[in-house]
Write a protein that holds these residues in place. Structure first.
Motif: not given
Length: 186
Positions: A71-72, A19, A17, A111, A64, A67-68
């Motif tokens: 993506f990162h 980056p 979570g 997610a 976070k 999913l997030v």
């Protein structure tokens, strides 16, 4: 297992979570290997709970991370190595078998549905770079982490666990795998 013939191995960790931690992990990968050719996004975290009892912070924490964070990871690896030099570029996102809903795990179901759509979107968007993006959707994977969940959480159907394999061109194949529960007690 002797991995020496396959090459070298190194490991590190990061909070999915955050980056900045993912960027640091990519720097570590660059220092160890020079590049990343294959990314398998398998990180995840969740907790079983009825939907009405999940707090906004609990829901967002799972989104976070699952999913997030995925993506990162995809973005960092693609931008640093795969887009500039796509030789052998592969991304595999591990999602979950969410196609009948995910009772007691609405946060991870949401997610993973997002990761499924992101996988299909990136497969199309990055195909012209030569990057193959796929997802694998296993059923329940019994582990020390899942031993604390009630069996009902998994909603196992019959004697099979479904595995879905998604490929870039919307090809979908279902494989039925027989789980081995002999070493587990419920």
């Amino acid at each position: 297992i002797n991995l020496a013939p396959a090459g070298s191995l190194a490991s590190t960790g990061a909070d999915m979570g955050k980056p900045a931690e993912i960027e640091d992990m990519m720097k570590y990968a660059a220092a160890q290997f020079g590049r990343v050719d294959v990314l398998v996004n398998n990180a995840g975290g969740q907790f079983p709970s009825p939907a009405q009892h999940i707090s906004p912070n609990g829901f967002l924490a799972v989104i976070k991370n699952n999913l997030v964070g995925t993506f990162h990871m995809c973005r960092e690896v693609a931008n640093q190595w795969m887009i500039p030099d796509p030789r052998g570029a592969r991304i595999v996102n591990v999602i979950a078998n969410i196609y009948r809903g995910f009772p007691m795990m609405i946060h991870t179901g949401a997610a993973r549905a997002g990761v499924e759509n992101m996988t299909m979107t990136l497969a199309v968007a990055w195909a012209h770079f030569g990057i193959l993006v796929n997802a694998v959707a296993p059923g329940v994977i019994l582990s020390s982490g899942t031993e604390r969940y009630a069996r009902e959480t998994f909603a196992l159907r019959g004697t099979t666990i479904d595995v879905e394999i998604w490929c870039m061109h919307r090809w979908r194949r279902r494989i039925e795998m027989k789980p081995d529960f002999r070493t587990r007690s419920y």
